[in-house]
Scaffold this motif. Structure first.
Motif, PDB file in Angstrom:
ATOM      1  N   ARG A  90      55.350  54.305  14.405  1.00  0.00           N
ATOM      2  CA  ARG A  90      55.712  54.725  15.762  1.00  0.00           C
ATOM      3  C   ARG A  90      56.993  55.554  15.765  1.00  0.00           C
ATOM      4  NH1 ARG A  90      54.817  51.883  21.495  1.00  0.00           N
ATOM      5  NH2 ARG A  90      56.135  53.267  22.735  1.00  0.00           N
ATOM      6  N   THR A  91      57.995  55.143  15.023  1.00  0.00           N
ATOM      7  CA  THR A  91      59.242  55.910  14.960  1.00  0.00           C
ATOM      8  C   THR A  91      58.984  57.295  14.394  1.00  0.00           C
ATOM      9  OG1 THR A  91      60.512  53.881  14.641  1.00  0.00           O
ATOM     10  CG2 THR A  91      61.608  55.943  14.086  1.00  0.00           C
ATOM     11  N   PHE A  92      58.108  57.359  13.401  1.00  0.00           N
ATOM     12  CA  PHE A  92      57.771  58.672  12.828  1.00  0.00           C
ATOM     13  C   PHE A  92      57.112  59.578  13.859  1.00  0.00           C
ATOM     14  CE2 PHE A  92      54.170  61.137  11.061  1.00  0.00           C
ATOM     15  CZ  PHE A  92      54.919  62.201  10.581  1.00  0.00           C
ATOM     16  N   ILE A  93      56.099  59.066  14.552  1.00  0.00           N
ATOM     17  CA  ILE A  93      55.385  59.886  15.533  1.00  0.00           C
ATOM     18  C   ILE A  93      56.322  60.332  16.645  1.00  0.00           C
ATOM     19  CG2 ILE A  93      53.581  59.884  17.300  1.00  0.00           C
ATOM     20  CD1 ILE A  93      52.455  60.146  14.523  1.00  0.00           C
ATOM     21  N   GLU A  94      57.155  59.418  17.135  1.00  0.00           N
ATOM     22  CA  GLU A  94      58.103  59.775  18.184  1.00  0.00           C
ATOM     23  C   GLU A  94      59.044  60.882  17.714  1.00  0.00           C
ATOM     24  OE1 GLU A  94      58.587  55.481  20.523  1.00  0.00           O
ATOM     25  OE2 GLU A  94      59.869  55.966  18.804  1.00  0.00           O
ATOM     26  N   THR A  95      59.576  60.733  16.509  1.00  0.00           N
ATOM     27  CA  THR A  95      60.512  61.727  15.975  1.00  0.00           C
ATOM     28  C   THR A  95      59.824  63.066  15.752  1.00  0.00           C
ATOM     29  OG1 THR A  95      61.721  59.955  14.853  1.00  0.00           O
ATOM     30  CG2 THR A  95      62.177  62.208  14.133  1.00  0.00           C
ATOM     31  N   TYR A  96      58.611  63.020  15.249  1.00  0.00           N
ATOM     32  CA  TYR A  96      57.848  64.247  14.972  1.00  0.00           C
ATOM     33  C   TYR A  96      57.590  65.021  16.260  1.00  0.00           C
ATOM     34  CZ  TYR A  96      54.380  67.132  12.509  1.00  0.00           C
ATOM     35  OH  TYR A  96      53.700  68.181  11.933  1.00  0.00           O
ATOM     36  N   GLN A  97      57.154  64.327  17.301  1.00  0.00           N
ATOM     37  CA  GLN A  97      56.833  64.999  18.557  1.00  0.00           C
ATOM     38  C   GLN A  97      58.089  65.492  19.270  1.00  0.00           C
ATOM     39  OE1 GLN A  97      53.696  65.768  19.282  1.00  0.00           O
ATOM     40  NE2 GLN A  97      53.133  64.718  17.388  1.00  0.00           N
ATOM     41  N   ARG A  98      59.151  64.699  19.241  1.00  0.00           N
ATOM     42  CA  ARG A  98      60.404  65.144  19.859  1.00  0.00           C
ATOM     43  C   ARG A  98      60.965  66.369  19.150  1.00  0.00           C
ATOM     44  NH1 ARG A  98      62.642  59.052  19.879  1.00  0.00           N
ATOM     45  NH2 ARG A  98      61.757  58.328  21.862  1.00  0.00           N
ATOM     46  N   THR A  99      60.889  66.356  17.824  1.00  0.00           N
ATOM     47  CA  THR A  99      61.407  67.489  17.063  1.00  0.00           C
ATOM     48  C   THR A  99      60.600  68.744  17.335  1.00  0.00           C
ATOM     49  OG1 THR A  99      62.124  65.969  15.300  1.00  0.00           O
ATOM     50  CG2 THR A  99      62.018  68.312  14.751  1.00  0.00           C
ATOM     51  N   THR A 100      59.289  68.609  17.375  1.00  0.00           N
ATOM     52  CA  THR A 100      58.422  69.751  17.689  1.00  0.00           C
ATOM     53  C   THR A 100      58.783  70.338  19.048  1.00  0.00           C
ATOM     54  OG1 THR A 100      56.585  68.821  16.409  1.00  0.00           O
ATOM     55  CG2 THR A 100      56.041  70.486  18.061  1.00  0.00           C
ATOM     56  N   ARG A 101      58.912  69.471  20.041  1.00  0.00           N
ATOM     57  CA  ARG A 101      59.235  69.942  21.393  1.00  0.00           C
ATOM     58  C   ARG A 101      60.604  70.610  21.435  1.00  0.00           C
ATOM     59  NH1 ARG A 101      61.645  66.997  25.947  1.00  0.00           N
ATOM     60  NH2 ARG A 101      61.167  68.113  27.891  1.00  0.00           N
ATOM     61  N   GLU A 102      61.572  70.030  20.769  1.00  0.00           N
ATOM     62  CA  GLU A 102      62.919  70.603  20.784  1.00  0.00           C
ATOM     63  C   GLU A 102      62.942  71.992  20.156  1.00  0.00           C
ATOM     64  OE1 GLU A 102      67.445  69.588  19.153  1.00  0.00           O
ATOM     65  OE2 GLU A 102      65.798  68.204  18.755  1.00  0.00           O
TER      66      GLU A 102
END
Length: 231
Positions: A90-102
């Motif tokens: 879950r931490t990975f997916i959250e970080t991946y999606q936030r980074t993509t959006r940023e």
């Protein structure tokens, strides 16, 4: 004594510019506008070369856009996290999606090239992109998801994040950033639920705020977490 004619600026010779410089110049042209605004004559003026110098490397505008899309994908994927660096899915997916959006929100040119012009990818770039998908898929399978569950999770969060990025980009391109400045004109007493929210909460009518994103991402991941617990 006759007046001297002003000296004309000498253009670069054809061999004095590289394909990388042309791509960098094209990114500079679209930085403050959009991919659709790119033209070979404008790019030639920016680089101080003749148009034929650009066509020497890129015979068509589509060839240049393909090279730019490949560069954009490389820029994005070199900054995205690796699942091996995280202790839980879950931490990975959250970080991946936030980074993509940023990344794609801060650089609209990348968003245009990666999300809007997906047909511009070269075969090699497309393969590299799906290698990343495969790594992420395997990480979710290793975490206990069934293969199809893992695919549905990636599909849902990726579509959600990309949709938020594109919605924000579209709003900006259409000057809809003024939407919230005009909300007192748009929201009337005939809309009781919205009227109450606008008065009591700091919502964005464009629905692309950080809070909107985090709430949606959490809701998606909560649902998949429950599925994992039941399996």
């Amino acid at each position: 004594m006759p007046a001297q004619k002003p000296k004309t600026r000498q253009r670069r010779e054809r061999g004095s510019i590289s394909s990388d410089q042309i791509i960098e110049g094209a990114f500079a042209v679209i930085k403050d506008s959009s991919v659709e605004s790119l033209s070979m004559p404008e790019l030639a003026r920016r680089l101080d070369v003749g148009v034929t110098s650009i066509y020497w490397y890129f015979r068509r505008k589509e060839d240049l856009l393909r090279a730019m899309s490949d560069r954009a994908l490389a820029i994005l994927y070199t900054q995205l996290p690796d699942p091996a660096d995280f202790g839980d899915w879950r931490t990975f997916i959250e970080t991946y999606q936030r980074t993509t959006r940023e990344i794609l929100t801060q650089d609209p040119a990348l968003a245009d090239l990666i999300l809007v012009r997906q047909n511009s990818y070269s075969l090699a770039a497309g393969i590299n992109a799906f290698r990343s998908v495969d790594r992420n898929l395997q990480a979710l399978i290793d975490a206990g998801f069934a293969p199809l569950q893992a695919w549905r999770l990636l599909s849902a969060v990726t579509t959600f994040t990309n949709g938020m990025i594109l919605a924000a980009r579209t709003a900006t391109m259409n000057d809809a950033v003024t939407l919230d400045e005009r909300q007192t004109l748009l929201i009337t007493d005939e809309m009781p639920a919205l009227t109450d929210l606008v008065r009591t909460e700091k919502i964005q009518l464009a629905m692309v705020s950080d809070e909107d994103f985090e709430t949606g991402l959490a809701a998606l991941l909560d649902g998949f977490e429950r599925q994992l617990e039941k399996s």
